[in-house]
Scaffold this active site. Structure first.
Site, PDB file in Angstrom:
ATOM      1  N   ALA A 246       7.315  -4.826   4.340  1.00 21.42           N
ATOM      2  CA  ALA A 246       7.235  -5.220   5.745  1.00 21.42           C
ATOM      3  C   ALA A 246       6.260  -6.374   5.897  1.00 21.42           C
ATOM      4  O   ALA A 246       5.342  -6.536   5.091  1.00 21.42           O
ATOM      5  CB  ALA A 246       6.794  -4.052   6.625  1.00 21.42           C
ATOM      6  N   TYR A 247       6.462  -7.136   6.947  1.00 21.88           N
ATOM      7  CA  TYR A 247       5.474  -8.122   7.382  1.00 21.88           C
ATOM      8  C   TYR A 247       4.552  -7.357   8.319  1.00 21.88           C
ATOM      9  O   TYR A 247       4.968  -6.928   9.400  1.00 21.88           O
ATOM     10  CB  TYR A 247       6.162  -9.272   8.110  1.00 21.88           C
ATOM     11  CG  TYR A 247       5.214 -10.361   8.587  1.00 21.88           C
ATOM     12  CD1 TYR A 247       5.145 -11.582   7.934  1.00 21.88           C
ATOM     13  CD2 TYR A 247       4.388 -10.154   9.689  1.00 21.88           C
ATOM     14  CE1 TYR A 247       4.280 -12.577   8.371  1.00 21.88           C
ATOM     15  CE2 TYR A 247       3.514 -11.135  10.125  1.00 21.88           C
ATOM     16  CZ  TYR A 247       3.462 -12.335   9.464  1.00 21.88           C
ATOM     17  OH  TYR A 247       2.599 -13.312   9.886  1.00 21.88           O
ATOM     18  N   THR A 248       3.299  -7.140   7.922  1.00 23.11           N
ATOM     19  CA  THR A 248       2.408  -6.256   8.678  1.00 23.11           C
ATOM     20  C   THR A 248       1.191  -6.958   9.276  1.00 23.11           C
ATOM     21  O   THR A 248       0.312  -6.294   9.828  1.00 23.11           O
ATOM     22  CB  THR A 248       1.917  -5.103   7.787  1.00 23.11           C
ATOM     23  OG1 THR A 248       1.248  -5.645   6.639  1.00 23.11           O
ATOM     24  CG2 THR A 248       3.080  -4.225   7.343  1.00 23.11           C
TER      25      THR A 248
ATOM     26  N   TYR B  93      11.001   2.373   6.907  1.00 23.58           N
ATOM     27  CA  TYR B  93       9.839   2.787   7.688  1.00 23.58           C
ATOM     28  C   TYR B  93       9.640   1.846   8.875  1.00 23.58           C
ATOM     29  O   TYR B  93       9.694   0.621   8.731  1.00 23.58           O
ATOM     30  CB  TYR B  93       8.573   2.781   6.814  1.00 23.58           C
ATOM     31  CG  TYR B  93       8.717   3.641   5.587  1.00 23.58           C
ATOM     32  CD1 TYR B  93       8.420   4.996   5.619  1.00 23.58           C
ATOM     33  CD2 TYR B  93       9.194   3.086   4.399  1.00 23.58           C
ATOM     34  CE1 TYR B  93       8.584   5.787   4.491  1.00 23.58           C
ATOM     35  CE2 TYR B  93       9.357   3.868   3.268  1.00 23.58           C
ATOM     36  CZ  TYR B  93       9.055   5.224   3.323  1.00 23.58           C
ATOM     37  OH  TYR B  93       9.224   6.000   2.198  1.00 23.58           O
TER      38      TYR B  93
ATOM     39  N   LEU C  89      12.388 -11.191   0.598  1.00 22.71           N
ATOM     40  CA  LEU C  89      13.186 -10.549   1.642  1.00 22.71           C
ATOM     41  C   LEU C  89      13.649 -11.516   2.725  1.00 22.71           C
ATOM     42  O   LEU C  89      14.434 -11.132   3.590  1.00 22.71           O
ATOM     43  CB  LEU C  89      12.408  -9.397   2.274  1.00 22.71           C
ATOM     44  CG  LEU C  89      12.282  -8.139   1.409  1.00 22.71           C
ATOM     45  CD1 LEU C  89      11.484  -7.071   2.132  1.00 22.71           C
ATOM     46  CD2 LEU C  89      13.653  -7.596   1.028  1.00 22.71           C
TER      47      LEU C  89
ATOM     48  N   TRP D 212      -0.541   3.834  12.178  1.00 23.10           N
ATOM     49  CA  TRP D 212      -1.909   3.668  11.691  1.00 23.10           C
ATOM     50  C   TRP D 212      -2.011   3.986  10.188  1.00 23.10           C
ATOM     51  O   TRP D 212      -2.833   4.799   9.761  1.00 23.10           O
ATOM     52  CB  TRP D 212      -2.860   4.546  12.498  1.00 23.10           C
ATOM     53  CG  TRP D 212      -3.068   4.139  13.917  1.00 23.10           C
ATOM     54  CD1 TRP D 212      -2.204   3.407  14.702  1.00 23.10           C
ATOM     55  CD2 TRP D 212      -4.200   4.428  14.746  1.00 23.10           C
ATOM     56  NE1 TRP D 212      -2.727   3.240  15.968  1.00 23.10           N
ATOM     57  CE2 TRP D 212      -3.957   3.849  16.023  1.00 23.10           C
ATOM     58  CE3 TRP D 212      -5.382   5.134  14.541  1.00 23.10           C
ATOM     59  CZ2 TRP D 212      -4.852   3.949  17.077  1.00 23.10           C
ATOM     60  CZ3 TRP D 212      -6.283   5.230  15.592  1.00 23.10           C
ATOM     61  CH2 TRP D 212      -6.028   4.640  16.838  1.00 23.10           C
TER      62      TRP D 212
ATOM     63  N   GLN E  83       0.817  -1.210   0.000  1.00 25.80           N
ATOM     64  CA  GLN E  83       0.000   0.000   0.000  1.00 25.80           C
ATOM     65  C   GLN E  83       0.856   1.268   0.000  1.00 25.80           C
ATOM     66  O   GLN E  83       0.517   2.236  -0.686  1.00 25.80           O
ATOM     67  CB  GLN E  83      -0.969  -0.003   1.186  1.00 25.80           C
ATOM     68  CG  GLN E  83      -0.335  -0.117   2.558  1.00 25.80           C
ATOM     69  CD  GLN E  83      -1.368  -0.002   3.671  1.00 25.80           C
ATOM     70  OE1 GLN E  83      -2.430   0.577   3.497  1.00 25.80           O
ATOM     71  NE2 GLN E  83      -1.050  -0.548   4.831  1.00 25.80           N
TER      72      GLN E  83
ATOM     73  N   TYR F  49       5.055  -8.402  16.311  1.00 30.78           N
ATOM     74  CA  TYR F  49       5.260  -7.461  15.209  1.00 30.78           C
ATOM     75  C   TYR F  49       6.129  -6.298  15.666  1.00 30.78           C
ATOM     76  O   TYR F  49       7.104  -5.931  15.002  1.00 30.78           O
ATOM     77  CB  TYR F  49       3.909  -6.969  14.697  1.00 30.78           C
ATOM     78  CG  TYR F  49       4.005  -5.765  13.785  1.00 30.78           C
ATOM     79  CD1 TYR F  49       4.481  -5.882  12.483  1.00 30.78           C
ATOM     80  CD2 TYR F  49       3.611  -4.501  14.233  1.00 30.78           C
ATOM     81  CE1 TYR F  49       4.576  -4.777  11.652  1.00 30.78           C
ATOM     82  CE2 TYR F  49       3.702  -3.393  13.411  1.00 30.78           C
ATOM     83  CZ  TYR F  49       4.183  -3.536  12.124  1.00 30.78           C
ATOM     84  OH  TYR F  49       4.279  -2.433  11.307  1.00 30.78           O
TER      85      TYR F  49
ATOM     86  N   LYS G 150       9.880  -5.184  14.272  1.00 27.17           N
ATOM     87  CA  LYS G 150      10.191  -3.870  13.688  1.00 27.17           C
ATOM     88  C   LYS G 150      11.297  -3.169  14.481  1.00 27.17           C
ATOM     89  O   LYS G 150      12.157  -2.500  13.896  1.00 27.17           O
ATOM     90  CB  LYS G 150       8.932  -3.010  13.647  1.00 27.17           C
ATOM     91  CG  LYS G 150       7.873  -3.504  12.667  1.00 27.17           C
ATOM     92  CD  LYS G 150       8.354  -3.455  11.220  1.00 27.17           C
ATOM     93  CE  LYS G 150       8.421  -2.026  10.686  1.00 27.17           C
ATOM     94  NZ  LYS G 150       8.816  -1.990   9.253  1.00 27.17           N
TER      95      LYS G 150
END
Length: 290
Positions: A62-64, A101, A39, A152, A14, A127, A131
């Site tokens: 990223a793994y979100t 990020y 990755l 967010w 996104q 998570y 990060k």
């Protein structure tokens, strides 16, 4: 003047989607999504950077999946903790500048005031730990990098709060939304535009100001009030407040994870808009697409 090469990792996500739209104005973009670059494969990361020879590396991957990370910690760590360290090593080796990020979820959410960059991280879920691991891996390399913590994140595509609320609104008359978690929503477009402004300053300028920054809009809200703002003026759905206890999840969430972005604004001379302004612009974009 030669245009710099920008390696964009996670281009199908996104945030990556928005970055892929704005970064070509500032350089030759090589966009890699997870179908092209795995990755979790260190050798693949090294080959991608050395084959591209970029002046900038922008890591939007990223793994979100916050709840799934509780049971997939190894995968979350591979993507969120180890991969950024490898990107940082390759950036340092080639003289590139890395933009990465991170998240408000590195904090436990117990502070009453907004978190600045000096606040001690204390993640309360897998998570957030992954990060934070990525931040520390980048810092340990000691190269030229900007680590941008935000919060967010939402947009008009991908899995996020806005797209989830809109999907559920088409199925239900009432949405029950958590009202006791506080943070600041940030539109992917605004984050991408800010990143483009940074790259426009040039790698040498950014290298002099390398470090950790909070990049978030001003103001704060709850998920409940964010949902109400999304559906403002609509006849349906009804939005009802609930507590976190009434909506149990696999991963604990910070109760209040508002980020203070004063350092970023003082250093670079601009800031993200208030969260309400970003949402208004995003919803206007949505209306144009209909």
């Amino acid at each position: 003047m030669t245009r710099p090469t920008i390696l964009l990792v996670g281009s199908a996500g996104q945030l990556g989607f928005e970055l892929a739209r704005v970064l070509p104005a500032h350089g030759q973009v090589v966009a890699l999504d997870r179908a092209v670059l795995d990755l979790s494969d260190a050798d693949a990361i090294i080959a991608a950077v050395r084959g591209t020879r970029p002046q900038f590396i922008v890591n939007a991957a990223a793994y979100t999946a916050v709840d799934r990370a509780e049971s997939e910690q190894a995968q979350a760590d591979a993507i969120n903790a180890r991969a950024p360290g490898i990107l940082a090593e390759e950036a340092k080796r080639s003289g590139a500048l890395l933009i990465h990020y991170s998240t408000d979820y590195v904090f436990d959410g117990e502070a009453a005031a907004p978190y600045d960059e000096q606040a001690a991280p204390n993640p309360i879920n897998a998570y957030g730990r992954s990060k934070l691991g990525g931040e520390r891996a980048i810092a340990a390399v000691g190269g030229a990098s900007l680590v941008l913590r935000t919060s967010w994140v939402y947009g008009l595509r991908g899995q996020n709060f806005l797209t989830t609320m809109r999907r559920l609104a088409a199925e239900r008359e009432e949405l029950r939304v958590v009202a006791d978690q506080i943070g600041t929503p940030n539109w992917t477009r605004s984050l991408a535009d800010a990143t483009a402004l940074l790259i426009g300053l040039g790698s040498a300028d950014l290298a002099e100001r390398a470090g950790l920054y909070h990049l978030s809009g001003s103001g704060s809200t709850s998920w409940f009030d964010f949902a109400r703002a999304i559906f403002e003026g609509a006849d349906r759905p009804r939005v009802a407040p609930i507590t976190s206890a009434e909506y149990p999840t696999a991963a604990r969430r910070p109760r209040r994870s508002v980020l203070a972005s004063v350092k970023f604004a003082d250093t670079f001379g601009f800031a993200l808009p208030p969260w309400e302004e970003m949402l208004h612009a995003c919803m206007a974009e949505l209306a144009e697409l209909r």
